[in-house]
Design an enzyme around this catalytic site. Structure first.
Site, PDB file in Angstrom:
ATOM      1  N   ASP A  65      -8.659  -1.330  -7.956  1.00  0.00           N
ATOM      2  CA  ASP A  65      -8.247  -2.425  -7.097  1.00  0.00           C
ATOM      3  C   ASP A  65      -7.140  -3.173  -7.829  1.00  0.00           C
ATOM      4  O   ASP A  65      -7.375  -3.755  -8.893  1.00  0.00           O
ATOM      5  CB  ASP A  65      -9.447  -3.347  -6.839  1.00  0.00           C
ATOM      6  CG  ASP A  65      -9.118  -4.551  -5.974  1.00  0.00           C
ATOM      7  OD1 ASP A  65      -7.919  -4.834  -5.765  1.00  0.00           O
ATOM      8  OD2 ASP A  65     -10.065  -5.224  -5.518  1.00  0.00           O
ATOM      9  N   ARG A 126       3.932  -7.160 -13.974  1.00  0.00           N
ATOM     10  CA  ARG A 126       3.802  -7.768 -15.304  1.00  0.00           C
ATOM     11  C   ARG A 126       3.377  -6.732 -16.335  1.00  0.00           C
ATOM     12  O   ARG A 126       3.955  -6.653 -17.433  1.00  0.00           O
ATOM     13  CB  ARG A 126       2.790  -8.913 -15.274  1.00  0.00           C
ATOM     14  CG  ARG A 126       2.711  -9.646 -16.614  1.00  0.00           C
ATOM     15  CD  ARG A 126       1.641 -10.712 -16.629  1.00  0.00           C
ATOM     16  NE  ARG A 126       0.291 -10.158 -16.502  1.00  0.00           N
ATOM     17  CZ  ARG A 126      -0.827 -10.862 -16.699  1.00  0.00           C
ATOM     18  NH1 ARG A 126      -0.745 -12.147 -17.008  1.00  0.00           N
ATOM     19  NH2 ARG A 126      -2.007 -10.298 -16.557  1.00  0.00           N
ATOM     20  N   TYR A 171       0.592 -12.272   5.669  1.00  0.00           N
ATOM     21  CA  TYR A 171       1.424 -11.118   5.331  1.00  0.00           C
ATOM     22  C   TYR A 171       2.866 -11.557   5.071  1.00  0.00           C
ATOM     23  O   TYR A 171       3.491 -11.153   4.084  1.00  0.00           O
ATOM     24  CB  TYR A 171       1.372 -10.107   6.470  1.00  0.00           C
ATOM     25  CG  TYR A 171       2.124  -8.819   6.199  1.00  0.00           C
ATOM     26  CD1 TYR A 171       1.532  -7.771   5.509  1.00  0.00           C
ATOM     27  CD2 TYR A 171       3.444  -8.652   6.659  1.00  0.00           C
ATOM     28  CE1 TYR A 171       2.217  -6.595   5.270  1.00  0.00           C
ATOM     29  CE2 TYR A 171       4.128  -7.481   6.429  1.00  0.00           C
ATOM     30  CZ  TYR A 171       3.519  -6.452   5.738  1.00  0.00           C
ATOM     31  OH  TYR A 171       4.205  -5.284   5.498  1.00  0.00           O
ATOM     32  N   LYS A 175       4.934 -11.246   1.557  1.00  0.00           N
ATOM     33  CA  LYS A 175       6.146 -10.432   1.445  1.00  0.00           C
ATOM     34  C   LYS A 175       7.364 -11.268   1.052  1.00  0.00           C
ATOM     35  O   LYS A 175       8.263 -10.778   0.364  1.00  0.00           O
ATOM     36  CB  LYS A 175       6.392  -9.681   2.750  1.00  0.00           C
ATOM     37  CG  LYS A 175       5.354  -8.606   3.031  1.00  0.00           C
ATOM     38  CD  LYS A 175       5.266  -7.575   1.906  1.00  0.00           C
ATOM     39  CE  LYS A 175       4.311  -6.440   2.234  1.00  0.00           C
ATOM     40  NZ  LYS A 175       4.248  -5.418   1.168  1.00  0.00           N
ATOM     41  N   THR A 206       3.385   4.884   9.153  1.00  0.00           N
ATOM     42  CA  THR A 206       2.317   5.063   8.174  1.00  0.00           C
ATOM     43  C   THR A 206       0.994   4.695   8.830  1.00  0.00           C
ATOM     44  O   THR A 206       0.968   4.164   9.945  1.00  0.00           O
ATOM     45  CB  THR A 206       2.527   4.159   6.946  1.00  0.00           C
ATOM     46  OG1 THR A 206       2.394   2.779   7.347  1.00  0.00           O
ATOM     47  CG2 THR A 206       3.897   4.368   6.322  1.00  0.00           C
TER      48      THR A 206
END
Length: 266
Positions: A65, A126, A171, A175, A206
């Site tokens: 995850d 990171r 969302y 984004k 997708t």
């Protein structure tokens, strides 16, 4: 065709655009690749599809995850332990979230999307940048007199620039954040040989977009706005990714790259 050396590595995903990018990189010369996704069974299937393209490919698949800091760190460490370094990364994990206006959303709805779509990308990037900073600069495969430590693509969306879809605020927030993260890290690490770019794809066929369209019933409305009049394919995203990740795009960083069949021109 981008010039990839066999020892270069990439972190991707096991479905949709992530898998298409992995397959394209193998076709273009990558021979060592790590795939990270949530479910192990999809990773096994993805690995098998890469072996069909090139039997000599070495695939490491890790089921985690990406919203879990320790697991992300372990995944990058495992990749470097197996392959020696990290050169190409494609951060594509994402979910669409609950389709509702903000008045009808809970904090849990927000957290679920931000954890994967923004914090997950932040954690992955990171860890990737920390590793790249440890690596020696290498010569460009193009022969140009410059050096690099690595290249990263974060997957944003048309929603990285505008509110494109109704009732999808978590969302869109996430984004927008991915694009901001990309630009900041391109600024901070460009001088150290690390390139970071953001893909802003439109309607790509997708599993996630298909489910979203079916649920909302807006296919005709939105697709009619695309000048090319069709869905994009994950493979079309992958061709662009293969170039941007490669040394042939050595002066491209901090960019928002739109792949949408012309939708954003309207």
């Amino acid at each position: 065709m981008p010039d990839f050396s066999p020892e270069r590595t990439q972190i991707g995903a096991a479905s949709g655009m992530g898998l298409a990018v992995a397959q394209r990189l193998i076709a273009d010369g990558v021979r060592q690749i790590a795939l990270i996704d949530l479910k192990d069974d999809t990773l096994v299937e993805a690995s098998e599809s890469l072996a069909v393209i090139e039997t000599s490919v070495e695939v490491l698949h890790i089921a985690i995850d990406v919203s879990k800091e320790e697991l992300v760190e372990q995944a990058v460490a495992a990749t470097v332990e197996k392959f020696g370094r990290l050169d190409f990364c494609f951060n594509a994990a994402g979910i669409s979230g609950t389709n509702a206006g903000i008045a009808d959303l809970t904090v849990e709805d927000l957290d679920k999307v931000l954890d994967i779509n923004l914090k997950g990308v932040w954690l992955c990037e990171r860890a990737q940048i920390r590793q790249m900073l440890k690596q020696e600069m290498r010569e460009l495969s193009t022969g140009l007199p410059f050096k690099t430590r690595g290249s990263i693509i974060n997957v944003g969306s048309l929603c990285s620039n505008n509110a494109v879809v109704s009732n999808l605020s978590p969302y869109t927030i996430a984004k927008h954040g991915v694009l901001g993260l990309t630009k900041q890290d391109a600024l901070d690490y460009g001088s150290q040989g690390i390139r970071v770019n953001c893909f802003c794809p439109g309607w790509i066929s997708t599993g996630m977009t298909a489910a979203n369209v079916e649920r909302q019933g807006f296919l005709d409305n939105y697709l009619s706005r695309v000048p090319m009049g069709r869905w994009g394919s994950p493979e079309e995203v992958a061709y662009v990714a293969s170039f941007i990740l490669s040394d042939k795009a050595s002066f491209v960083t901090g960019s928002s790259i739109t792949i949408d069949g012309g939708l954003s021109v309207r």
